[in-house]
Design a protein around this motif. Structure first.
Motif, PDB file in Angstrom:
ATOM      1  N   ILE A  65      13.030  -0.573   2.057  1.00 33.84           N
ATOM      2  CA  ILE A  65      12.394  -1.960   2.620  1.00 33.84           C
ATOM      3  C   ILE A  65      11.792  -2.759   1.613  1.00 33.84           C
ATOM      4  O   ILE A  65      12.220  -3.897   1.487  1.00 33.84           O
ATOM      5  CB  ILE A  65      11.238  -1.667   3.591  1.00 33.84           C
ATOM      6  N   LEU A  66      11.159  -2.093   0.536  1.00 33.46           N
ATOM      7  CA  LEU A  66      10.350  -2.731  -0.466  1.00 33.46           C
ATOM      8  C   LEU A  66      11.674  -3.431  -1.315  1.00 33.46           C
ATOM      9  O   LEU A  66      11.369  -4.180  -2.186  1.00 33.46           O
ATOM     10  CB  LEU A  66       9.404  -1.792  -1.083  1.00 33.46           C
ATOM     11  N   ALA A  67      12.625  -2.784  -1.455  1.00 31.73           N
ATOM     12  CA  ALA A  67      13.771  -3.151  -2.400  1.00 31.73           C
ATOM     13  C   ALA A  67      14.138  -4.462  -1.808  1.00 31.73           C
ATOM     14  O   ALA A  67      14.622  -5.361  -2.844  1.00 31.73           O
ATOM     15  CB  ALA A  67      14.747  -2.062  -2.610  1.00 31.73           C
ATOM     16  N   ALA A  68      14.150  -4.569  -0.504  1.00 32.46           N
ATOM     17  CA  ALA A  68      14.640  -6.193   0.130  1.00 32.46           C
ATOM     18  C   ALA A  68      13.410  -6.837   0.192  1.00 32.46           C
ATOM     19  O   ALA A  68      13.708  -8.098   0.074  1.00 32.46           O
ATOM     20  CB  ALA A  68      15.482  -5.561   1.706  1.00 32.46           C
ATOM     21  N   TYR A  69      12.483  -6.332   0.618  1.00 38.95           N
ATOM     22  CA  TYR A  69      11.016  -7.143   0.906  1.00 38.95           C
ATOM     23  C   TYR A  69       9.785  -6.742   0.089  1.00 38.95           C
ATOM     24  O   TYR A  69       9.116  -6.170   0.738  1.00 38.95           O
ATOM     25  CB  TYR A  69      11.002  -7.317   2.326  1.00 38.95           C
ATOM     26  N   PRO A  70       9.814  -6.824  -1.073  1.00 34.98           N
ATOM     27  CA  PRO A  70       8.708  -6.294  -1.957  1.00 34.98           C
ATOM     28  C   PRO A  70       7.399  -6.816  -1.562  1.00 34.98           C
ATOM     29  O   PRO A  70       6.228  -6.057  -2.024  1.00 34.98           O
ATOM     30  CB  PRO A  70       9.027  -6.807  -3.386  1.00 34.98           C
ATOM     31  N   SER A  71       7.453  -7.872  -0.712  1.00 30.17           N
ATOM     32  CA  SER A  71       6.104  -8.654  -0.642  1.00 30.17           C
ATOM     33  C   SER A  71       5.407  -7.895   0.808  1.00 30.17           C
ATOM     34  O   SER A  71       4.460  -8.246   1.524  1.00 30.17           O
ATOM     35  CB  SER A  71       6.174 -10.053  -0.683  1.00 30.17           C
ATOM     36  N   HIS A  72       6.412  -7.285   1.841  1.00 29.91           N
ATOM     37  CA  HIS A  72       5.796  -7.102   3.005  1.00 29.91           C
ATOM     38  C   HIS A  72       5.017  -5.887   3.007  1.00 29.91           C
ATOM     39  O   HIS A  72       4.978  -5.080   2.101  1.00 29.91           O
ATOM     40  CB  HIS A  72       7.155  -6.691   3.879  1.00 29.91           C
ATOM     41  N   GLY A  73       4.167  -5.750   4.153  1.00 26.62           N
ATOM     42  CA  GLY A  73       3.161  -4.622   4.283  1.00 26.62           C
ATOM     43  C   GLY A  73       3.943  -3.325   5.022  1.00 26.62           C
ATOM     44  O   GLY A  73       5.094  -3.573   5.510  1.00 26.62           O
ATOM     45  N   ILE A  74       3.361  -2.273   4.712  1.00 28.10           N
ATOM     46  CA  ILE A  74       3.897  -1.149   5.070  1.00 28.10           C
ATOM     47  C   ILE A  74       2.858  -0.268   5.748  1.00 28.10           C
ATOM     48  O   ILE A  74       1.800  -0.014   5.226  1.00 28.10           O
ATOM     49  CB  ILE A  74       4.719  -0.213   4.134  1.00 28.10           C
ATOM     50  N   PHE A  75       2.914   0.334   6.891  1.00 28.56           N
ATOM     51  CA  PHE A  75       2.164   1.059   7.755  1.00 28.56           C
ATOM     52  C   PHE A  75       3.009   2.314   7.947  1.00 28.56           C
ATOM     53  O   PHE A  75       3.804   2.407   9.018  1.00 28.56           O
ATOM     54  CB  PHE A  75       1.674   0.414   8.939  1.00 28.56           C
ATOM     55  N   ALA A  76       2.670   3.478   7.306  1.00 27.98           N
ATOM     56  CA  ALA A  76       3.634   4.550   7.558  1.00 27.98           C
ATOM     57  C   ALA A  76       2.898   5.903   7.826  1.00 27.98           C
ATOM     58  O   ALA A  76       1.539   5.946   7.415  1.00 27.98           O
ATOM     59  CB  ALA A  76       4.352   5.127   6.359  1.00 27.98           C
ATOM     60  N   GLU A  77       3.191   6.581   8.737  1.00 25.86           N
ATOM     61  CA  GLU A  77       2.553   7.807   9.481  1.00 25.86           C
ATOM     62  C   GLU A  77       1.842   8.667   8.127  1.00 25.86           C
ATOM     63  O   GLU A  77       0.676   9.004   8.151  1.00 25.86           O
ATOM     64  CB  GLU A  77       3.190   8.654  10.207  1.00 25.86           C
ATOM     65  N   GLU A  78       2.478   9.136   7.151  1.00 27.97           N
ATOM     66  CA  GLU A  78       2.284   9.854   6.163  1.00 27.97           C
ATOM     67  C   GLU A  78       1.425   9.083   4.992  1.00 27.97           C
ATOM     68  O   GLU A  78       0.508   9.708   4.396  1.00 27.97           O
ATOM     69  CB  GLU A  78       3.176  10.822   5.528  1.00 27.97           C
ATOM     70  N   ARG A  79       1.950   7.950   4.736  1.00 29.57           N
ATOM     71  CA  ARG A  79       1.372   7.097   3.423  1.00 29.57           C
ATOM     72  C   ARG A  79       0.321   6.369   3.987  1.00 29.57           C
ATOM     73  O   ARG A  79      -0.717   6.129   2.953  1.00 29.57           O
ATOM     74  CB  ARG A  79       2.682   6.231   2.835  1.00 29.57           C
ATOM     75  N   GLY A  80       0.217   6.188   5.074  1.00 27.36           N
ATOM     76  CA  GLY A  80      -0.869   5.042   5.384  1.00 27.36           C
ATOM     77  C   GLY A  80      -0.502   3.499   5.254  1.00 27.36           C
ATOM     78  O   GLY A  80       0.677   3.365   5.186  1.00 27.36           O
ATOM     79  N   ARG A  81      -1.484   2.775   5.216  1.00 22.87           N
ATOM     80  CA  ARG A  81      -1.081   1.041   5.168  1.00 22.87           C
ATOM     81  C   ARG A  81      -1.360   0.874   4.004  1.00 22.87           C
ATOM     82  O   ARG A  81      -2.272   1.175   2.924  1.00 22.87           O
ATOM     83  CB  ARG A  81      -2.260   0.493   5.975  1.00 22.87           C
ATOM     84  N   GLN A  82      -0.134  -0.064   3.338  1.00 19.36           N
ATOM     85  CA  GLN A  82      -0.051  -0.696   2.003  1.00 19.36           C
ATOM     86  C   GLN A  82       0.020  -1.940   2.373  1.00 19.36           C
ATOM     87  O   GLN A  82       1.132  -2.612   2.743  1.00 19.36           O
ATOM     88  CB  GLN A  82       1.124   0.136   1.427  1.00 19.36           C
ATOM     89  N   LEU A  83      -1.044  -3.114   2.067  1.00 25.08           N
ATOM     90  CA  LEU A  83      -1.019  -4.192   2.103  1.00 25.08           C
ATOM     91  C   LEU A  83      -0.101  -4.999   1.356  1.00 25.08           C
ATOM     92  O   LEU A  83       0.087  -4.617   0.122  1.00 25.08           O
ATOM     93  CB  LEU A  83      -2.422  -4.846   2.350  1.00 25.08           C
ATOM     94  N   GLY A  84       0.807  -5.925   1.830  1.00 28.31           N
ATOM     95  CA  GLY A  84       1.846  -6.596   0.999  1.00 28.31           C
ATOM     96  C   GLY A  84       1.265  -8.005   0.724  1.00 28.31           C
ATOM     97  O   GLY A  84       0.223  -8.433   1.307  1.00 28.31           O
ATOM     98  N   THR A  85       1.642  -8.672  -0.351  1.00 25.57           N
ATOM     99  CA  THR A  85       1.445 -10.075  -0.389  1.00 25.57           C
ATOM    100  C   THR A  85       1.401 -11.245   0.620  1.00 25.57           C
ATOM    101  O   THR A  85       0.810 -11.986   0.853  1.00 25.57           O
ATOM    102  CB  THR A  85       1.814 -10.635  -1.627  1.00 25.57           C
ATOM    103  N   ASP A  86       2.379 -10.635   1.435  1.00 26.94           N
ATOM    104  CA  ASP A  86       3.009 -11.639   2.475  1.00 26.94           C
ATOM    105  C   ASP A  86       2.490 -10.565   3.651  1.00 26.94           C
ATOM    106  O   ASP A  86       3.313  -9.992   4.138  1.00 26.94           O
ATOM    107  CB  ASP A  86       4.350 -11.659   2.467  1.00 26.94           C
ATOM    108  N   SER A  87       1.336 -10.879   3.925  1.00 27.55           N
ATOM    109  CA  SER A  87       0.640  -9.725   4.853  1.00 27.55           C
ATOM    110  C   SER A  87       1.015 -10.186   6.524  1.00 27.55           C
ATOM    111  O   SER A  87       0.786  -9.330   7.265  1.00 27.55           O
ATOM    112  CB  SER A  87      -0.827  -9.991   4.825  1.00 27.55           C
ATOM    113  N   ALA A  88       1.869 -11.355   6.695  1.00 26.91           N
ATOM    114  CA  ALA A  88       2.361 -11.502   7.955  1.00 26.91           C
ATOM    115  C   ALA A  88       3.199 -10.670   8.565  1.00 26.91           C
ATOM    116  O   ALA A  88       3.249 -10.442   9.725  1.00 26.91           O
ATOM    117  CB  ALA A  88       2.813 -13.123   8.151  1.00 26.91           C
ATOM    118  N   PHE A  89       4.131 -10.044   7.655  1.00 31.58           N
ATOM    119  CA  PHE A  89       5.183  -9.017   7.936  1.00 31.58           C
ATOM    120  C   PHE A  89       4.679  -7.557   7.653  1.00 31.58           C
ATOM    121  O   PHE A  89       4.087  -7.197   6.492  1.00 31.58           O
ATOM    122  CB  PHE A  89       6.255  -9.145   7.088  1.00 31.58           C
ATOM    123  N   GLN A  90       4.585  -6.769   8.479  1.00 28.42           N
ATOM    124  CA  GLN A  90       4.315  -5.352   8.451  1.00 28.42           C
ATOM    125  C   GLN A  90       5.218  -4.271   9.281  1.00 28.42           C
ATOM    126  O   GLN A  90       5.818  -4.571  10.344  1.00 28.42           O
ATOM    127  CB  GLN A  90       2.746  -5.048   9.077  1.00 28.42           C
TER     128      GLN A  90
END
Length: 270
Positions: A65-90
């Motif tokens: 995901i981050l290779a394609a969209y490095p600015s997007h946010g991630i919310f993953a079960e094990e890793r938790g939430r990582q805010l992206g610079t484009d916070s509209a997308f998660q």
């Protein structure tokens, strides 16, 4: 819940879906490799476990995901939430929904990837690597299983319905453990099942394999992808009182729509 793509999503939905499908298939391949070669188990609690397969599959998804969209946010079960610079997308990720099944060699588990835009679920991809079944949906574009359009069942009566549910990890420690609901539905439905993977349960309602699903204490990554898929297959989702569902609340009722009110009536009994 809007049923059309927001303007900023536009024609990009196919690219988003392609990235999600690629990530899900890569994660599924990792899970199957670990299933064959073995894995290590860690215990979060007595009945809540995680394996190194979870961690490796999750990392593969995040990398895609981050290779394609490095600015997007991630919310993953094990890793938790990582805010992206484009916070509209998660992106909301469960790399292995059904870890207990996986750890016991029971082939009922999946990879679940959802995408939100400003809190609205726009995309769902759920991949079952044991059956090579890929469930996909984009808001306003329909739901599909391996490219074939999905639609919920036409069962209209609860006593003719096959339902599915699950139990939270704290079942031993709280009276809000779903056993009372399970007992009541067992006396009213044609049949009940418990698969141990909420994402697949939602997809199976979308595919007409189940007619309804309810569960307490779900997490966003359990619901994000499956809710989009079910809605796009013509199903209905709500909270336990029949109101709008938020995946950040923990109680979910999902159905073909025709038995939804009957399910809510059973849940309202206490």
């Amino acid at each position: 819940m809007n049923d059309v793509l927001p303007p900023l999503f536009g024609s990009r939905h196919e690219r988003f879906k392609t990235v999600a499908v690629d990530a899900a298939r890569k994660a599924g391949a990792i899970l199957q490799q670990y299933a064959r070669s073995g894995f290590q188990i860690e215990y979060k609690s007595v009945v809540n476990l995680v394996t190194d397969a979870d961690h490796q599959a999750e990392q593969a998804i995040i990398d895609c995901i981050l290779a394609a969209y490095p600015s997007h946010g991630i919310f993953a079960e094990e890793r938790g939430r990582q805010l992206g610079t484009d916070s509209a997308f998660q992106w909301i990720i469960d790399p292995l929904d059904g870890t207990t099944n996986f750890a016991h060699g029971y082939p009922a588990y999946c990879v679940s990837i959802g995408l939100e835009y400003e809190g609205q679920g726009l995309l769902g991809v759920v991949y079952d690597p044991t059956r090579d079944e890929l469930f996909t949906a984009v808001v306003g574009q329909g739901a599909y299983l391996n490219g074939t359009r999905l639609h919920v069942s036409d069962v209209q009566r609860l006593d003719q319905a096959l339902l599915v549910t699950g139990f939270a990890y704290d079942i031993r420690d709280t009276p809000a453990n779903n056993l009372d609901h399970f007992a009541r539905f067992a006396l009213r439905a044609q049949g009940l099942r418990r698969t141990g993977t909420a994402a697949l349960d939602l997809c199976y309602v979308a595919a007409g394999r189940f007619d309804g699903f309810w569960e307490l204490k779900l997490q966003p990554w359990d619901m994000a992808a499956g809710v989009v898929i079910l809605r796009e297959a013509g199903g209905r989702v709500s909270n336990f009182k029949g109101g709008p569902l938020s995946i950040y609340d923990q109680g979910l009722v999902a159905s073909n729509g025709l038995i939804h009110e009957a399910m809510l009536a059973v849940l309202a009994l206490g």
